[in-house]
Design a protein around this motif. Structure first.
Motif, PDB file in Angstrom:
ATOM      1  N   ASP A   1      22.507  35.088  23.837  1.00  0.00           N
ATOM      2  CA  ASP A   1      21.317  36.356  23.801  1.00  0.00           C
ATOM      3  C   ASP A   1      22.139  37.387  24.627  1.00  0.00           C
ATOM      4  O   ASP A   1      23.588  37.258  24.325  1.00  0.00           O
ATOM      5  N   ARG A   2      21.904  38.735  25.301  1.00  0.00           N
ATOM      6  CA  ARG A   2      22.479  39.694  25.244  1.00  0.00           C
ATOM      7  C   ARG A   2      23.734  39.252  26.630  1.00  0.00           C
ATOM      8  O   ARG A   2      24.676  39.713  27.071  1.00  0.00           O
ATOM      9  N   ARG A   3      22.608  38.798  27.781  1.00  0.00           N
ATOM     10  CA  ARG A   3      23.644  38.058  28.685  1.00  0.00           C
ATOM     11  C   ARG A   3      24.819  37.401  28.611  1.00  0.00           C
ATOM     12  O   ARG A   3      25.445  37.781  29.076  1.00  0.00           O
TER      13      ARG A   3
ATOM     14  N   ILE B   1      27.551  39.526  27.030  1.00  0.00           N
ATOM     15  CA  ILE B   1      28.141  40.164  28.053  1.00  0.00           C
ATOM     16  C   ILE B   1      28.653  39.104  28.938  1.00  0.00           C
ATOM     17  O   ILE B   1      30.324  39.246  29.567  1.00  0.00           O
TER      18      ILE B   1
END
Length: 338
Positions: free
Chosen positions: A147-149, A152
């Motif tokens: 996912d986005r986390r 990042i």
């Protein structure tokens, strides 16, 4: 087996599964580019070397977050699992540290056994342990964890690895060839290392008894000495060093008759052999000396192959036969097993 533990903070809040996923990706890239860089002897291999370094440093950056999570859940695991996990962590750190020591030139190894070869040997233990570590647990990481986390967190780890690599280059300087090898003994044959591939051994045969055939025809060593001219080429060993020498050599194309087969097989007295595209004959040479002196036995005397643009394991030593064969040159192991 214990399930994955609570979330861990790494710039952004990542789950233990996401940390494992990032570690798996970095390890896969590191192993893949490391093996590929061994095989490539041309200039674009620099990108493989740089990518390999960044992937390895990313592992090192992720290690503290992984270790914190392992400490939290370690007491809940069975003793065998706990010790194997600790062994995996120690091996990963040791592997990356050895890579850094080789890259910076702070430690080259002891005798024949180099820091780079130790680095490679440890990888052979790390890979199966890492696979076990990921697949043996309930709730192992999957696509849903990307996912986005995760992106990042991965970006932060890569940025930190890039900064570490930049600092390394700034402090140490670009003291290596694009393959990552360090220069040793250029134009000084006596200082060039004597290394073998795996279990290959230097044969003891008198020059007067040496027999060499090219495409089935005998070739006298004296003929090679008489026709040899100077050729400057870099021998780049997978042990982590390279050396530039002025080789006394004869182009293989001058010794071959007209052929229509696709492949040449170069064979050593020890049985070691490699296949080459026949079209490359103009860039393959048989060397009988270097720097105006005869080859040393450990360097392939009385005759060895010189293959500019290829890594050291292609430079067959103690050549006795060059055969024209019909099978494709790529139908061989990427790295010799003998």
């Amino acid at each position: 087996m214990a399930a994955y533990g609570p979330e861990m903070r790494f710039g952004t809040r990542l789950t233990a599964r996401q940390i494992d996923l990032l570690l798996a990706v970095a390890a896969t890239v590191a192993v893949g580019t490391g093996l590929a860089s061994w095989a490539v002897g041309t200039g674009w291999g620099r990108w493989l070397t740089v990518t390999h370094a960044l992937a390895g440093l990313t592992l090192l950056v992720l290690a503290p977050a992984k270790l914190r999570g392992s400490v939290r859940t370690g007491l809940k695991r069975r003793r065998t699992t706990r010790w194997l996990s600790m062994l995996l962590g120690a091996l990963v750190v040791a592997t990356v540290v050895l890579g850094v020591l080789h890259a910076t030139g702070l430690w080259h190894g002891v005798g024949y056994w180099s820091a780079l070869w130790t680095h490679v040997l440890l990888v052979a233990f790390v890979v199966p342990l890492l696979v076990w570590h990921i697949v043996s647990r309930p709730g192992r990481p999957g696509i849903a964890d990307l996912d986005r986390r995760a992106f990042i967190g991965g970006a932060i780890a890569m940025a930190a690895a890039g900064a570490a690599y930049w600092i390394q280059q700034l402090v140490v300087g670009d003291n290596r060839r694009f393959t990552g090898s360090h220069e040793i003994g250029s134009f000084t044959p006596a200082e060039m290392p004597t290394t073998m591939w795996l279990n290959d051994r230097s044969p003891r045969v008198a020059v007067s008894d040496w027999e060499l055939t090219v495409a089935g025809e005998p070739v006298q060593l004296q003929t090679l000495h008489d026709r040899a001219t100077s050729l400057t080429a870099d021998l780049d060993c997978t042990g982590g060093w390279w050396s530039r020498q002025s080789w006394d050599a004869v182009p293989l194309a001058e010794l071959l008759p007209a052929i229509d087969a696709p492949t040449l097989e170069v064979t050593s007295l020890t049985g070691y052999s490699r296949l080459f595209p026949a079209r490359d004959a103009a860039n393959l040479y048989l060397a009988v000396g270097y720097g105006g002196e005869p080859l040393r036995r450990g360097h392939g005397a009385p005759v060895r192959l010189v293959a500019p643009g290829r890594r050291g394991f292609w430079w067959v030593k103690w050549v006795t036969r060059i055969d024209v064969v019909s099978r494709p040159w790529w139908l061989q192991l990427p790295f010799p097993a003998e």
